[in-house]
Scaffold this active site. Sequence first.
Site, PDB file in Angstrom:
ATOM      1  N   GLN A 170       1.009  -1.321   0.038  1.00  9.84           N
ATOM      2  CA  GLN A 170      -0.165  -0.090  -0.197  1.00  9.84           C
ATOM      3  C   GLN A 170       0.852   1.264  -0.122  1.00  9.84           C
ATOM      4  OE1 GLN A 170      -3.251  -0.013   2.728  1.00  9.84           O
ATOM      5  NE2 GLN A 170      -4.082   2.089   1.996  1.00  9.84           N
ATOM      6  N   PHE A 171       1.203   1.762  -1.203  1.00  8.99           N
ATOM      7  CA  PHE A 171       1.753   3.075  -1.351  1.00  8.99           C
ATOM      8  C   PHE A 171       1.207   4.227  -0.817  1.00  8.99           C
ATOM      9  CE2 PHE A 171      -0.746   3.780  -4.900  1.00  8.99           C
ATOM     10  CZ  PHE A 171      -0.780   5.013  -5.080  1.00  8.99           C
ATOM     11  N   THR A 172       0.008   4.078  -0.411  1.00  6.74           N
ATOM     12  CA  THR A 172      -0.709   5.389   0.118  1.00  6.74           C
ATOM     13  C   THR A 172      -0.335   5.525   1.375  1.00  6.74           C
ATOM     14  OG1 THR A 172      -2.592   4.231   0.462  1.00  6.74           O
ATOM     15  CG2 THR A 172      -2.539   5.085  -1.732  1.00  6.74           C
TER      16      THR A 172
END
Length: 145
Positions: free
Chosen positions: A78-80
């Site tokens: 999850q890059f967010t």
Amino acid sequence: MRVVVQRSKEASVTVAGEVVGQIPHGLMLLVGITHEDSEKDIEFVADKIANLRIFEDEEGKMNHSVLETGGQILSVSQFTLYGDCRKGRRPNFMAAARPEQAEPLYELFNKKLREKGLHVETGRFGAMMDVALTNVGPVTLIVES
């Protein structure tokens, strides 16, 4: 490296209508990688999570790790997690590592967890995923390197 750790009764991840990862009980991990992360960060965080005492003992105290309870891991990239919302109304994701750097580190992280004896299910790196879980407690922690 930043990981959101959620203790769960059950968790699953679905891509395009297909369940690609599912666990009966254990830890749901949302995994973010940043530019400065290295194998040293991966080792530290994998060891911390595998041995984190966040499951109750017979007296109701958080005294057992996922290893001790026979729990499993559902790991989702999850890059967010590296979204910076301090300015403006749209998050800035410049702190998130590019996929060509992040994916090998994410895969190494999952490998390190498996080497500790954990069963690890995953999402699909870079895909649009639907994540479902029943958070027990609720217990949610952030582990960073």
